[in-house]
Design a protein around this motif. Structure first.
Motif, PDB file in Angstrom:
ATOM      1  N   ALA A  18      50.457 -16.384  79.884  1.00  0.00           N
ATOM      2  CA  ALA A  18      50.895 -15.480  80.947  1.00  0.00           C
ATOM      3  C   ALA A  18      51.014 -16.218  82.273  1.00  0.00           C
ATOM      4  O   ALA A  18      51.953 -15.987  83.051  1.00  0.00           O
ATOM      5  N   ALA A  21      54.079 -18.318  82.220  1.00  0.00           N
ATOM      6  CA  ALA A  21      55.273 -17.486  82.377  1.00  0.00           C
ATOM      7  C   ALA A  21      55.489 -17.137  83.851  1.00  0.00           C
ATOM      8  O   ALA A  21      56.616 -17.194  84.354  1.00  0.00           O
ATOM      9  N   TRP A  62      49.559  -9.636  84.041  1.00  0.00           N
ATOM     10  CA  TRP A  62      50.288 -10.080  82.856  1.00  0.00           C
ATOM     11  C   TRP A  62      49.378 -10.553  81.729  1.00  0.00           C
ATOM     12  O   TRP A  62      49.679 -10.306  80.556  1.00  0.00           O
ATOM     13  N   VAL A  67      53.592 -10.061  79.426  1.00  0.00           N
ATOM     14  CA  VAL A  67      54.700 -10.390  80.312  1.00  0.00           C
ATOM     15  C   VAL A  67      55.795  -9.337  80.137  1.00  0.00           C
ATOM     16  O   VAL A  67      56.210  -9.048  79.014  1.00  0.00           O
ATOM     17  N   PRO A  71      60.885  -9.821  83.994  1.00  0.00           N
ATOM     18  CA  PRO A  71      59.876 -10.226  84.988  1.00  0.00           C
ATOM     19  C   PRO A  71      60.359 -10.107  86.423  1.00  0.00           C
ATOM     20  O   PRO A  71      59.602  -9.716  87.312  1.00  0.00           O
TER      21      PRO A  71
END
Length: 435
Positions: A18, A21, A62, A67, A71
């Motif tokens: 996470a 990301a 997240w 996620v 996003p």
């Protein structure tokens, strides 16, 4: 008795994924998110604070929630709501809810970035809106460019200062004054009407060009290039050509594509700088060369072209040469003659001097560079001293070459360029000049 529900801990791998990301989205999307937050909140500083709050929330949520599928939309919504909540908290102690009402009144519901909205990606590009806001005629030209580089592209003040060859505090003052002017003049966050676009285009093109230059040859740091900035400049260039297909917009896009075509060959596997004459031309991107060359021809055929198209034409001549020896330096020097009349600047004069050296010999080019430096122009520009050093080296004037390389090295801020200059300096013969 209260019964607590046991929540299983989140595996470290999930937290790491996470976080990675969120970091990836920040690198690729943060300035687009910022641009949308400026539109929704109507204030640069508030949008910047909201941007950081949104990513902080992502790092917290997240790993727990996963996620989100979109996003960027999630982060825009989170930033907007956190900004409004923050204003409401402050309003309780200050002047009431007027600031919140202003934000909610100016926000366009059709552009609210609902993560479920399938048409969100089709909305007019917010970064293009932001560029035209930063380049509004009410702002001084130097402030327009500095503000755009800072707010649209996220360049640090020091990087912008290097691009303009001025002290960092000067750039910081320009940015602060520009933001204040936007607030005071209530400059709208929008792409201007078609009737106003031509007069606003010159500054916008200049800014896009500066962004590309910073990406193609970073002003400082360990890396030779910043591909993210180059890609963004090309994306913005394509948007501008679509919005307003003027010859100079087309010429600028051509120039960027032709330069970008050489990126892979500009550095070695170890990250060392490779000069144009030494590059492996099989690594040049043929598709970008073909597209850029076609755009050059289109812009030239209009007969209303300017400096960007002329620079693109020079790049196209380089691209057409099968190897360095086949380069048509006479044509390049002639194009620089035209460019210098269209845009008289010491940097253009320096580039012309190098082309003359390749056409007429190093002594001819050195005389021109010495004239530029004697006038006090480009004294702090490391490439001017590097060019002089190279011509002195070719002429066997090794003592002068050594001094010029040392001067260039003292001014260079980019690691690959410094390493290149150090190698050239070390390769000079010991002792005096060639007899």
């Amino acid at each position: 008795m209260v019964h607590l529900i046991a929540v299983p801990p989140i595996p470290d791998a999930g937290r790491l994924a996470a976080r990675e990301a969120a970091e990836a989205v920040y690198r690729s999307e943060s300035r687009r998110i910022f641009a949308t937050l400026v539109r929704l909140l109507g204030d640069f500083d508030l949008a910047e604070e909201a941007l950081h709050d949104a990513f902080h929330a992502a790092l917290e949520q997240w790993p727990v929630q996963g996620v989100p599928s979109n996003p960027r939309a999630w982060l825009v919504s989170a930033g907007r709501f956190k900004a409004i909540d923050g204003i409401r908290r402050r309003a309780r102690f200050e002047t009431g809810d007027g600031a919140v009402g202003a934000i909610e009144a100016t926000a366009d519901p059709a552009l609210a970035w609902d993560e479920r909205d399938p048409d969100a990606e089709a909305l007019e590009d917010d970064r293009l809106r932001l560029i035209f806001t930063c380049c509004h005629p009410a702002l001084a030209p130097d402030a327009q460019a500095a503000l755009t580089l800072r707010e649209v592209c996220g360049l640090a003040t020091e990087q912008i200062a290097a691009a303009f060859l001025v002290p960092a505090p000067t750039i910081a003052q320009r940015i602060v004054r520009a933001k204040s002017r936007i607030r005071e003049a209530r400059i709208p966050y929008q792409v201007p009407p078609v009737s106003e676009l031509p007069e606003r285009l010159d500054v916008v093109l200049r800014v896009v060009y500066l962004v590309f230059n910073e990406g193609y040859a970073a002003s400082s740091g360990e890396a030779l290039t910043r591909p993210d900035l180059s890609a963004e400049a090309i994306r913005l260039g394509r948007l501008l050509v679509e919005l307003l297909p003027e010859p100079e917009a087309i010429g600028l896009l051509a120039l960027m594509l032709l330069h970008e075509s050489r990126r892979a060959a500009r550095s070695s596997a170890a990250g060392e700088l490779v000069l144009l004459e030494e590059q492996d031309r099989s690594r040049w991107n043929a598709a970008l060369i073909a597209e850029g060359s076609a755009l050059v021809a289109q812009a030239l055929s209009s007969r209303r072209f300017g400096p960007y198209t002329l620079q693109a034409a020079i790049a196209a001549v380089h691209a057409e040469a099968a190897d360095a020896a086949a380069t048509d330096w006479a044509q390049i020097a002639g194009l620089y003659d035209v460019l210098l009349r269209a845009e008289p600047s010491p940097v253009v004069a320096l580039n012309r001097a190098v082309a003359v050296a390749m056409r007429d010999g190093p002594a001819a080019g050195l005389s021109l560079i010495d004239g530029i430096l004697a006038r006090g122009e480009l004294a702090d520009y490391h490439l001017a001293h590097a060019a002089r050093a190279d011509l002195c080296r070719r002429l066997g004037r090794f003592a002068e070459a050594r001094a010029a390389y040392q001067c260039a090295l003292a001014l260079a801020r980019q690691a690959p360029e410094r390493q290149f200059l150090e190698r050239r300096l070390a390769a000079l013969p010991a002792g005096g000049d060639a007899s």
